[in-house]
Design a protein around this motif. Structure first.
Motif, PDB file in Angstrom:
ATOM      1  N   VAL A 144     -33.734 -39.975 -72.294  1.00 26.73           N
ATOM      2  CA  VAL A 144     -33.582 -39.301 -70.999  1.00 26.73           C
ATOM      3  C   VAL A 144     -33.221 -37.825 -71.190  1.00 26.73           C
ATOM      4  O   VAL A 144     -32.230 -37.481 -71.855  1.00 26.73           O
ATOM      5  N   ARG A 145     -34.051 -36.993 -70.599  1.00 27.29           N
ATOM      6  CA  ARG A 145     -33.754 -35.542 -70.520  1.00 27.29           C
ATOM      7  C   ARG A 145     -32.907 -35.361 -69.265  1.00 27.29           C
ATOM      8  O   ARG A 145     -33.387 -35.596 -68.151  1.00 27.29           O
ATOM      9  N   PRO A 146     -31.675 -34.979 -69.409  1.00 27.82           N
ATOM     10  CA  PRO A 146     -30.778 -34.965 -68.255  1.00 27.82           C
ATOM     11  C   PRO A 146     -31.242 -34.001 -67.167  1.00 27.82           C
ATOM     12  O   PRO A 146     -31.846 -32.964 -67.449  1.00 27.82           O
ATOM     13  N   GLY A 147     -30.969 -34.390 -65.932  1.00 19.63           N
ATOM     14  CA  GLY A 147     -31.219 -33.499 -64.805  1.00 19.63           C
ATOM     15  C   GLY A 147     -29.927 -32.798 -64.428  1.00 19.63           C
ATOM     16  O   GLY A 147     -28.899 -32.936 -65.113  1.00 19.63           O
ATOM     17  N   ARG A 148     -30.000 -32.066 -63.333  1.00 21.02           N
ATOM     18  CA  ARG A 148     -28.787 -31.355 -62.933  1.00 21.02           C
ATOM     19  C   ARG A 148     -27.735 -32.319 -62.411  1.00 21.02           C
ATOM     20  O   ARG A 148     -26.555 -32.137 -62.587  1.00 21.02           O
ATOM     21  N   ARG A 149     -28.216 -33.392 -61.805  1.00 20.06           N
ATOM     22  CA  ARG A 149     -27.274 -34.357 -61.243  1.00 20.06           C
ATOM     23  C   ARG A 149     -27.145 -35.548 -62.188  1.00 20.06           C
ATOM     24  O   ARG A 149     -28.132 -36.077 -62.696  1.00 20.06           O
ATOM     25  N   THR A 150     -25.932 -35.937 -62.414  1.00 19.27           N
ATOM     26  CA  THR A 150     -25.694 -37.044 -63.353  1.00 19.27           C
ATOM     27  C   THR A 150     -25.393 -38.340 -62.617  1.00 19.27           C
ATOM     28  O   THR A 150     -25.214 -39.383 -63.228  1.00 19.27           O
ATOM     29  N   ASP A 151     -25.356 -38.288 -61.286  1.00 19.28           N
ATOM     30  CA  ASP A 151     -24.981 -39.468 -60.499  1.00 19.28           C
ATOM     31  C   ASP A 151     -26.181 -40.264 -59.990  1.00 19.28           C
ATOM     32  O   ASP A 151     -26.028 -41.163 -59.176  1.00 19.28           O
ATOM     33  N   VAL A 152     -27.384 -39.894 -60.456  1.00 21.14           N
ATOM     34  CA  VAL A 152     -28.585 -40.585 -59.968  1.00 21.14           C
ATOM     35  C   VAL A 152     -29.416 -41.063 -61.166  1.00 21.14           C
ATOM     36  O   VAL A 152     -29.371 -40.462 -62.241  1.00 21.14           O
ATOM     37  N   PRO A 153     -30.171 -42.144 -60.981  1.00 18.90           N
ATOM     38  CA  PRO A 153     -30.996 -42.612 -62.102  1.00 18.90           C
ATOM     39  C   PRO A 153     -32.169 -41.677 -62.351  1.00 18.90           C
ATOM     40  O   PRO A 153     -32.653 -41.023 -61.409  1.00 18.90           O
TER      41      PRO A 153
END
Lengths: 505, 505
Positions: free
Chosen positions: B132-141
């Motif tokens: 997984v390449r992280p997105g700006r939000r960490t609270d969503v799949p």
């Protein structure tokens, strides 16, 4: 051991009584003899009768021992008993592949049994076993009764086995009566007649007749499907190594020149329904139909079953299915047979359309020319079927033929046929029928037998007896004890008649 | 290592130039970009653009890097190269069975590569690898791009592999541009999609979707034919032991609850000829057709090929041949498919009519009801065919059906389909066609894919690109570098569009 058995069962008084009856045919109702256990008798060699000195009526009165034949036959089936289909002690099929351990055991028994009958036993380079009961003359070849002790993987108790056991029974019957022949009388067990393990049927009589090279036979490998059976080794073996492994690679060259025969007679179940359907007891086999075995390969294209429309396929298995349907139509219209026994589809995955299919095709007919016509028509039709499958994508299937075996029509020898015909008529005279002769018929063999090859070199013919539902190559293959005994009586007489024909002045 | 690669190839000046072009779509001809090697660029995270801040035109201009994708794809095919069919360095098929040593090697490479792209990598109990390449939000799949790296034993370089590699390429392209997403973007490699080694296809996405129990999957044994391949062990192994052996038995529970996804997109070769035949570039997959797998057994009667007239036979193989011909007729008349991939005839002897035939039947159709209708009709017709064969002897064949697998029609999620449709139209606009939209079509998948199982739990859809002659599951399976890149560009855009759809207010 032989004299022990005699002394346990029979008395010289009984033997003399029966011998007297035989010489006085009017006293000897064959009906009584067939059902009278006292017919088990023996005389010493000194009291021997000679085949050529018998009257015609005495020959016609000769009968095999039904109970002993049945006992011996089922005794020999202890080695390689197969699939059980009923509750009775003999209600199993046979699985005795050529040169398996079970085949070795029954071979050992065959040798022990024939040696106990004072036979001279030789084994040739193909493991064929020849047991000869000497005749009065040692300068002439013996007449043989022959067949095979190997079976199909899901075979029965009669195909081949009855033929060999009727030979043993004939020798025992002759011994019982103290009957001497001019020429010797032999029993031969041919190796791998079925072709089920080593995929050329009748191969060892073929080598004997010098129709198949010894080297080809020795190098022949067992078929892979059979290799996985418990009776065979796990890695494919050659016939030569299999012969060595069970110690049946004989030293006598396998040839009609080294082991000559005066004639060859073979008793076999009909393997078809004609005798049973007509209520007939004996088939006098005059010929063997022509047959040709092919291996065919259809090459199409592997592709995904879920994503490939029918018109984009070159489905080798679909082409095969159409060919098989067509083969029956064409063969049927010419009074022939066409059968597929083996089929293999590659790569063999549920969701892959098979790109390659191999199969066997067995074409048979009453005349060579009819087999030619069927083959020619099928080559044309199969090409057309292949060409259509894959045509829309420009990648039509193609089909290739390889001829594995070609056996033209065989016509048996008139002298042998005569002996069988006379014997058959004599034996069926036991029946209640007002027209006993109608219980026999001439018949053509649909199957190949070792007699096909012996007929290339020596006078030959065969005898058929009915089998239930015409069924064979199946565990439930069945021939009644009566029918077995009828056949054995006919072959016993036929051999004696042939001996008389040779040596009567 | 990542920064090293950058510094070797690109200059900040170039990166800035291209970034400017991307922000000014009128300056950015996608045609130029697709052929301009300078498009390989990078910006630092500090300069990052955010997916939700792009204009529609900027999204439409996103493209994968064709050359890099081709290079990476063939690089990954060094592990498990299969049958050679041409002279070129990439002219081989693939033989990379699930959890083989070759599969381990490509998995190791996959992890190394995605870690170098700053992905967080997890491995679950089925060996599924999630990067997984992280997105700006960490609270969503995250949104996932997924497919599989295992192949058929005689497979090609694109089935599954293109799907995973397009995911890696999407991450690289996003990195090139310094493109940040709201939710994370992941790439998943599903274990044993093919079902070629462990005989349940899509098994690991099935466990993830909690449609297949973990224990059943862990205990599943490899198929014997595969066990004899050089890439597998000699004795059949379970999936669990095979996972352990290559050190890919992860600790994360295999479940959509433990590893949630916002959506799943999959790029795949069509495995059929429709796109190629119509000259179309992209298939927007809206559904997967229904399919049902059966095993059938026909029981007739073994009998001799030479002695048994057609009317006395209960030939199980002849009945099979008629059934296969009939199956195509019936399926065809309902717009369905019916295929036989495996057939076995027993006892398998040239001169024995087969008494037992087993075969697989794969029925597929665009609607569950059509598959029902075809199955019902075939049950009736097969019974009738069986009843005729053997009827004259009172021993008709009979046929038994066993259902192995039932996969109803899957309809993909409209949101995902929309993202793919828009992306496809944007990407094919590069073409010279006066009607670029005609280069895309909606299409139904004939084959099953991991997306079938992900669709049970999360919005899912797929993208198809053409493959040569519609061929797959074959070493010569081929998808041009252009078509691979088109597909990768579409999936890159689709993921960004989905991210925007989720998070744009």
């Amino acid at each position: 051991m032989r004299s022990m058995i005699r002394s346990q069962v029979y008395t010289p008084t009984l033997a003399r009584l029966v011998r007297f009856a035989l010489i006085q045919p009017t006293l000897l109702s064959s009906r009584i003899i067939r059902t009278n256990p006292r017919r088990h008798f023996s005389v010493s060699r000194k009291q021997a009768m000679l085949s050529t000195e018998l009257t015609e009526a005495q020959v016609s009165a000769l009968r095999a021992n039904k109970d002993r034949l049945a006992r011996d036959l089922h005794h020999s089936c202890q080695w390689g008993s197969g699939i059980r289909w009923g509750d009775g002690p003999t209600d199993t099929g046979m699985q005795r592949l050529a040169l398996s351990q079970e085949d070795k055991q029954v071979r050992d028994w065959f040798i022990e049994t024939t040696k106990a009958l004072n036979c001279r036993v030789t084994i040739d380079e193909m493991g064929n076993i020849f047991a000869v009961r000497p005749g009065r003359r040692t300068d002439v070849p013996p007449v043989f009764i022959g067949s095979h002790l190997d079976t199909q993987p899901t075979g029965g108790r009669y195909d081949g086995i009855l033929g060999v056991l009727s030979g043993i029974e004939a020798l025992k019957s002759m011994d019982d009566m103290g009957l001497e022949t001019e020429g010797g009388v032999g029993v031969v067990n041919w190796t791998n007649e079925e072709g089920a393990r080593f995929p050329i049927s009748m191969i060892s009589s073929g080598v004997w007749a010098e129709c198949i090279p010894l080297s080809q036979a020795h190098e022949l490998k067992e078929v892979p499907t059979v290799a996985s059976l418990p009776t065979a080794s796990s890695a494919p073996e050659t016939m030569r190594s299999a012969l060595e492994k069970i110690d049946y690679l004989g030293s006598v060259p396998c040839s009609y020149k080294q082991t000559p025969m005066a004639a060859h007679f073979e008793l076999h179940i009909e393997q078809g329904p004609h005798l049973e359907t007509a209520g007939q007891h004996v088939g006098v086999v005059t010929a063997v139909q022509a047959y040709r075995w092919f291996r065919l390969t259809i090459v199409g294209r592997d592709t995904h079953t879920g994503t490939t429309a029918f018109e984009h396929r070159a489905d080798a298995l679909y082409a095969f299915a159409q060919m098989m349907v067509r083969a029956r139509e064409v063969a049927s219209s010419h009074g022939c047979l066409a059968s597929v026994g083996i089929v293999e589809a590659k790569p063999g995955s549920v969701n892959t359309v098979p790109g390659v299919v191999s199969f066997t095709l067995d074409i048979r007919g009453p005349e060579d020319e009819l087999v030619n016509v069927v083959e020619k028509q099928l080559r044309k039709d199969f090409d057309a079927i292949a060409a259509e499958e894959g045509k829309p994508i420009g990648k039509p299937c193609r089909v290739e033929w390889t001829l594995d075996f070609d056996s033209p029509v065989v016509k048996f020898h008139p002298d042998c046929i005569d002996c069988v015909q006379q014997s058959a008529e004599a034996v069926v005279a036991d029946s209640d029928s007002t027209d006993p002769k109608s219980l026999t018929r001439t018949i053509m063999s649909g199957a190949g037998h070792d007699s096909v090859f012996t007929s290339k070199r020596v006078p030959t013919s065969m005898i058929f007896v009915p089998c239930k539902d015409g069924l064979s190559h199946h565990p439930e293959e069945f021939c009644s004890a009566d029918d077995c005994a009828t056949g054995a009586s006919v072959i016993l007489q036929a051999v004696i008649r042939y001996d008389r024909k040779r040596f009567s002045s």
